[in-house]
Design a protein around this motif. Structure first.
Motif, PDB file in Angstrom:
ATOM      1  N   ARG A   1      36.913  35.947  37.752  1.00 43.76           N
ATOM      2  CA  ARG A   1      37.807  35.249  36.857  1.00 43.76           C
ATOM      3  C   ARG A   1      39.105  35.983  36.553  1.00 43.76           C
ATOM      4  O   ARG A   1      40.124  35.358  36.249  1.00 43.76           O
ATOM      5  CB  ARG A   1      37.049  35.017  35.550  1.00 43.76           C
ATOM      6  N   ILE A   2      39.041  37.312  36.656  1.00 41.08           N
ATOM      7  CA  ILE A   2      40.227  38.123  36.371  1.00 41.08           C
ATOM      8  C   ILE A   2      41.434  37.630  37.158  1.00 41.08           C
ATOM      9  O   ILE A   2      42.553  37.591  36.673  1.00 41.08           O
ATOM     10  CB  ILE A   2      39.983  39.598  36.748  1.00 41.08           C
ATOM     11  N   ARG A   3      41.189  37.271  38.402  1.00 38.43           N
ATOM     12  CA  ARG A   3      42.286  36.850  39.269  1.00 38.43           C
ATOM     13  C   ARG A   3      42.868  35.525  38.849  1.00 38.43           C
ATOM     14  O   ARG A   3      43.881  35.101  39.349  1.00 38.43           O
ATOM     15  CB  ARG A   3      41.761  36.662  40.692  1.00 38.43           C
TER      16      ARG A   3
ATOM     17  N   PHE B   1      42.951  30.850  43.257  1.00 39.07           N
ATOM     18  CA  PHE B   1      43.969  30.747  42.223  1.00 39.07           C
ATOM     19  C   PHE B   1      45.217  30.050  42.766  1.00 39.07           C
ATOM     20  O   PHE B   1      45.742  29.106  42.164  1.00 39.07           O
ATOM     21  CB  PHE B   1      44.307  32.151  41.707  1.00 39.07           C
TER      22      PHE B   1
ATOM     23  N   ALA C   1      43.635  29.999  32.614  1.00 39.81           N
ATOM     24  CA  ALA C   1      42.656  29.853  31.532  1.00 39.81           C
ATOM     25  C   ALA C   1      43.055  28.792  30.518  1.00 39.81           C
ATOM     26  O   ALA C   1      42.206  28.096  29.973  1.00 39.81           O
ATOM     27  CB  ALA C   1      42.448  31.189  30.825  1.00 39.81           C
TER      28      ALA C   1
ATOM     29  N   LEU D   1      30.548  39.609  36.211  1.00 36.80           N
ATOM     30  CA  LEU D   1      31.185  38.434  36.801  1.00 36.80           C
ATOM     31  C   LEU D   1      32.688  38.625  36.701  1.00 36.80           C
ATOM     32  O   LEU D   1      33.302  38.329  35.680  1.00 36.80           O
ATOM     33  CB  LEU D   1      30.724  37.174  36.042  1.00 36.80           C
ATOM     34  N   GLY D   2      33.275  39.134  37.775  1.00 36.59           N
ATOM     35  CA  GLY D   2      34.664  39.575  37.693  1.00 36.59           C
ATOM     36  C   GLY D   2      35.674  38.731  38.434  1.00 36.59           C
ATOM     37  O   GLY D   2      36.844  39.066  38.460  1.00 36.59           O
TER      38      GLY D   2
ATOM     39  N   MET E   1      43.132  34.312  35.482  1.00 35.07           N
ATOM     40  CA  MET E   1      43.293  34.167  34.034  1.00 35.07           C
ATOM     41  C   MET E   1      44.529  33.372  33.633  1.00 35.07           C
ATOM     42  O   MET E   1      44.586  32.805  32.560  1.00 35.07           O
ATOM     43  CB  MET E   1      43.299  35.534  33.340  1.00 35.07           C
ATOM     44  N   GLU E   2      45.526  33.314  34.503  1.00 33.12           N
ATOM     45  CA  GLU E   2      46.707  32.519  34.159  1.00 33.12           C
ATOM     46  C   GLU E   2      46.368  31.039  34.035  1.00 33.12           C
ATOM     47  O   GLU E   2      47.086  30.283  33.407  1.00 33.12           O
ATOM     48  CB  GLU E   2      47.780  32.674  35.222  1.00 33.12           C
TER      49      GLU E   2
END
Lengths: 558, 313, 131
Positions: free
Chosen positions: B95-97, B62, B102, B92-93, B99-100
């Protein structure tokens, strides 16, 4: 605790009973389950007897109420002297609507107020912020400025009644609103009483309404401890909470261990700052869940009292008042069903009774419709009456700690204390509370417990009446709370007017001073109070802190 | 079909995503699209990131992505998580980190399950890298499943491989040892605000001395605190340095060839498996053949001879 | 090769109650689906962009704060604008019965409130997935 010879006689008799009477009976009439487990998945035996608690010393381990280790209670007279506070958590829509509800509750016998804020407020956003979209007043009252706080408590004697506010990230600011409102009403800050939840550790662990990262959040909290004991001495500057940890799916033991562990962490941080433990400890309070397993909950509260007293003593507290664990309890929201909602009244009654038998200082009983919406007037009135019936009709308040000495209860209390220390060992090995949070230890424990519990419900190992057994197709027919649709518009207009009519120079000056102080290490409360008095909004004040402290992003744990 | 390829080449997210799905599901449309796309690839710098769970790979990606975006570069991110061998599903986790990012049109993030493939990657990853490359991404991150000894396939895929660690792993660095420690082009000790940083760096450096003394490039060991955006600019520079090193020593081509070799092998393997188990006359016989092997009526080599014999005719 | 159902589980708005979302995510994984969880505080833009990039078959929205009429509809509106009607949208959390018809009309095909058995959600998805 018992005479050795007597104990031996009892043990032998028990063995005989197990072999003869019990075994024979069970052969013909097997028990309903192979294994009986409570909600922490601890096995519960068929019967508890003196030998289960013989290792305890009555005076040292169980003792008397009002005396260390406070297992049986923190007051010598408990409810014989004063009943618990009936404190219903409440709030929705705009300040005007909630003000009406507070007056209704006080009229119907509530003895303490408790404020629920809406999500934007919980996150430090004004109603007109873009992240507030759709959220105004939905799960609590919207408070964006001192003006809203004035309306919220208009006509309510805040010099005589105490107020608990469930607010965490922006707690210092909302507390400042309350103090400023009191001062504007010529009520001395030294006499106002209440609580701010202000427990950021459990936000990271469970409730997730954090704003800033851990270090600045802890700094703010210790600022409130310091300001509290010096300036607002009747105020509980924190309500260290297990309620939300439990609601997120933890077991009772985890709730106990994580919550009291958080408490110890706060004490350590305050002491690191240089605060004297006997100055601030008396104003630390707690908040627990009252869930379904009746006896486990009672044991939990008792164990909490004893553990806290031991730990505070160990940390160097000398005053008796520093060792007392005072707590508020709320019946378990997650146990309420949307199906056949009336039966929630029965659930809440049992849970409330457990809290009372556990010695809670104040209690919130959920309303039957809360799995569907915020409580209607009728539903919240019934919830209040439930407390009043327990208080006045059940007789349980006639003696202190009526279940003390029960073989089951004392055994379970002891067991839960033992398991708490086991959890604390694990946390220590991970480096302490904050490292454990960062490594996702608590979150994982909670998510696993939640998943296991859900599976047990789906496999019918755990029965939820009306949901996986005794179901009905009957449509839900209870009235649901309707909120004033014009509330949001009114609020936004009020905010616009406020921002125009206040002295904006003063606001700017105060916000700048706050920013500067936040970058240093002075106590921020006086600066926040200045901002608040000049009608800086919640969002504006919080944004300053966001700019300086940054925002927290949680680790991704399932 | 031509629509989807031309839209991918234009950088349209929807089409990129759709083509990735088709590739993942071995749809013949994908194979044809890949033929059209291949000549348009080669520009993107592929950066593989591997490391133990909890070392902050996703946060690092990120932060690195944000840095690359500041330079105006377009970024693709492939985040791979393990598929459950029991259920076939996956959480599938990663992506959480991120999300900004997205809603940043210059970033494309795709989460993928390993779907049974070992080695830390997933079968379709080569296709996805080509698709993202052809769609105009300058940087492509491949975040692999957190590491044991076997998840080293990333070196076949990436131009630059980062291995992340955290301080305080103590003897875990010893246990990580060979294999994973040999694949890094750059080591990153993340969460460098934790105690034990100097020790971790020292241990890695001594391991480098032992295992990599013949190579003429000193493998750098960087420290970062990704959550606080610290050390990111330095890491970007080192990645750039590595790319230049590859280009100057002509190793870039050699590295790319390794990727294409791995990709070719994977395509053939999939085709063959598909041919045998899904399409051939053997597809219904497989179970009974295995039953015979189990009953010792026949051995696996003889069966393989028979299958391959018939297929290859 | 068998196609996997890809599901996006999202928490729109400020609601921080993620117990249910996480339990459902696990249950769907156990049922063989690939589940992408966005985490908290998602805007409609973030949800839809993610759905596009991940090419999901299903979007599951979880909300317990009462803001569903605004936030769920924001998502379905945006999906329509982007031409993504083939994505199955389901919702869960605290959603009063009386709001269900309006939500269904806005494009939320299934609503799963308190007490829902995870199998119910799995079966609904398997039955109603559009691709």
């Amino acid at each position: 605790m018992f005479d050795e010879k007597e104990l031996e006689k009892i043990k032998q008799h028990k063995d005989k009973w197990l072999k003869d009477i019990y075994s024979n009976h069970v052969k013909k009439h097997p028990e309903r389950k192979k294994k009986f487990e409570n909600l922490s998945w601890n096995e519960i035996k068929n019967i508890y007897t003196p030998d289960d608690i013989a290792h305890l010393d009555y005076i040292k381990d169980i003792g008397f109420p009002g005396e260390y280790p406070f297992l049986r209670g923190i007051h010598p007279t408990k409810y014989r002297g004063r009943l618990w506070t009936f404190r219903q958590f409440s709030g929705f829509g705009s300040a005007e609507e909630t003000n009406k509800r507070y007056k209704y509750l006080l009229d119907h016998g509530e003895t303490g107020l408790s404020v629920a804020f809406d999500y934007p407020t919980l996150y430090g956003y004004d109603t007109d912020h873009k992240m507030s979209r759709g959220e105004f007043g939905k799960c609590g009252v919207a408070i964006s400025s001192l003006e809203d706080m004035e309306i919220l408590f208009s006509g309510i004697p805040i010099d005589k009644v105490t107020t608990s506010m469930t607010i965490n990230g922006p707690a210092a600011i909302v507390w400042a609103f309350y103090i400023a409102n009191a001062e504007n009403r010529k009520i001395d800050r030294r006499i106002i009483g209440g609580t701010i939840q202000n427990d950021i550790l459990k936000e990271y662990i469970a409730q997730k309404s954090f704003i800033f990262p851990p270090e600045p959040s802890m700094r703010l909290i210790v600022d409130t401890f310091e300001f509290g004991y010096k300036e607002v001495p009747k105020w509980n500057t924190i309500s260290i909470s297990g309620y939300h940890i439990r609601e997120a799916g933890s077991t009772a033991v985890q709730e106990l261990a994580f919550t009291v562990g958080d408490g110890v962490e706060y004490v350590k941080w305050a002491m690191k700052r240089g605060l004297k433990i006997d100055d601030f400890a008396p104003r630390l309070s707690f908040f627990f869940n009252a869930h379904n397993d009746f006896f486990e909950e009672i044991a939990k509260y008792r164990a909490a009292r004893r553990i806290w007293a031991k730990e505070l003593k160990r940390l160097g507290a000398k005053k008796s008042r520093s060792l007392l664990m005072r707590f508020h309890t709320q019946t378990a929201g997650c146990s309420l069903t949307a199906q056949q909602p009336e039966i929630n009244i029965s659930r809440v009654t049992i849970q409330a009774l457990a809290a009372v038998l556990g010695g809670t200082q104040s209690l919130h009983t959920n309303s039957m419709d809360e799995a569907l919406a915020l409580p209607s007037e009728k539903a919240v009135r019934i919830a209040l009456r439930t407390q009043q019936i327990i208080a006045h009709e059940s007789g349980v308040t006639d003696t202190v700690d009526p279940l003390g000495g029960s073989y089951y209860i004392e055994w379970l209390t002891d067991k839960m204390e033992e398991e708490t220390y086991q959890y604390w060992d694990k946390v220590d090995k991970l480096g302490g509370v904050l490292p454990a949070i960062e490594k996702g230890f608590y979150q994982r424990e909670i998510a696993n417990a939640a998943y296991k519990y859900q599976k047990e419900i789906e496999e019918k190992k755990q029965i939820v009446v009306g949901v996986n057994d005794y179901q009905m197709d009957e449509p839900v027919e209870i009235p649901i709370l309707q909120m004033d649709e014009k509330g949001e518009e009114r609020q936004i207009n009020r905010l616009k007017k406020l921002r125009k009519e206040r002295n904006n120079q003063k606001v700017e000056k105060n916000l700048s001073a706050l920013r500067k102080a936040a970058m240093g290490d002075e106590n921020l409360m006086p600066y926040i109070l200045d901002c608040v008095h000049s009608y800086a909004t919640l969002g504006e004040t919080c944004q300053v802190l966001r700019d300086v402290f940054g925002e927290y992003k949680e680790p991704a744990i399932y | 079909m031509n629509d989807i390829t031309s839209n991918v080449l234009k950088g349209d997210s929807r089409s990129i995503a759709r083509l990735i799905t088709l590739a993942e599901n071995n749809d013949p449309i994908a194979a044809n699209a890949m033929k059209v796309i291949h000549p348009k690839t080669g520009n993107a710098h592929v950066i593989g990131i591997t490391g133990v769970m909890g070392s902050g790979k996703s946060t690092l990606i990120f932060e690195l992505s944000r840095e690359y975006r500041k330079k105006g570069l377009k970024v693709g991110i492939i985040a791979i998580d393990p598929t459950s061998p029991f259920s076939g599903g996956a959480l599938l986790g990663d992506r959480i980190r991120m999300m900004e990012l997205a809603t940043d049109a210059g970033v494309f993030i795709r989460s993928m399950g390993t779907r049974g493939m070992l080695g830390g990657l997933t079968s379709a990853v080569y296709d996805v890298v080509e698709i993202l490359d052809a769609s105009g991404k300058d940087i492509i991150f491949v975040e692999t499943v957190g590491v044991g000894q076997a998840e080293v396939d990333v070196i076949k895929l990436a131009d630059t491989t980062l291995v992340t660690l955290v301080p305080g792993l103590g003897d875990s660095i010893q246990t990580i040892k060979a294999g994973i420690m040999e694949i890094a082009d750059i080591y990153v000790v993340n969460k460098a605000d934790r105690p034990g940083v100097e020790q971790a760096v020292a241990e890695i450096e001594s391991l480098i001395d032992i295992t990599c003394s013949e190579k003429d490039r000193k493998i750098p060991v960087l420290t970062t605190i990704a959550k606080q955006s610290k050390g990111i600019v330095e890491l970007v520079n080192e990645i750039e340095n590595h790319k230049n090193y590859l280009k100057n020593t002509k190793m870039f081509e050699a590295q790319r060839k390794k990727r294409y070799e791995a990709e070719l092998i994977e395509i053939i393997r999939k085709r063959l498996m598909n041919l045998i188990f899904d399409e051939s006359i053997f597809k219904d016989k497989v179970e009974s053949l295995i039953d015979q092997i189990s009953k010792k009526k026949v051995d696996p080599y003889t069966v393989a001879d028979e299958i391959l014999g018939k297929i290859l005719k | 090769m068998e196609r996997k159902i890809r599901v996006l589980i999202a928490k729109p708005g400020l609601d921080g109650h993620d117990r249910g979302a996480k339990v459902v995510a696990r249950a769907l994984r156990d049922a063989g689906m690939e589940v992408i969880y966005t985490g908290l505080h998602q805007t409609a833009d973030m949800v839809v962009e993610t759905a596009i990039q991940e090419d999901v078959d299903v979007i599951g929205l979880s909300l317990l704060s009462g803001a569903h009429m605004t936030l769920f509809v924001d998502v379905t509106k945006l999906l329509k604008q982007r031409g993504m009607q083939d994505v199955l949208v389901v919702g869960g959390g605290i959603i009063p019965e009386q709001d269900a018809p309006k939500l269904k009309k806005a494009g939320v095909s299934g609503i799963f409130g308190p007490g829902t058995h995870c199998d119910e959600i799995v079966n609904f998805i398997k039955k109603n997935v559009k691709r």
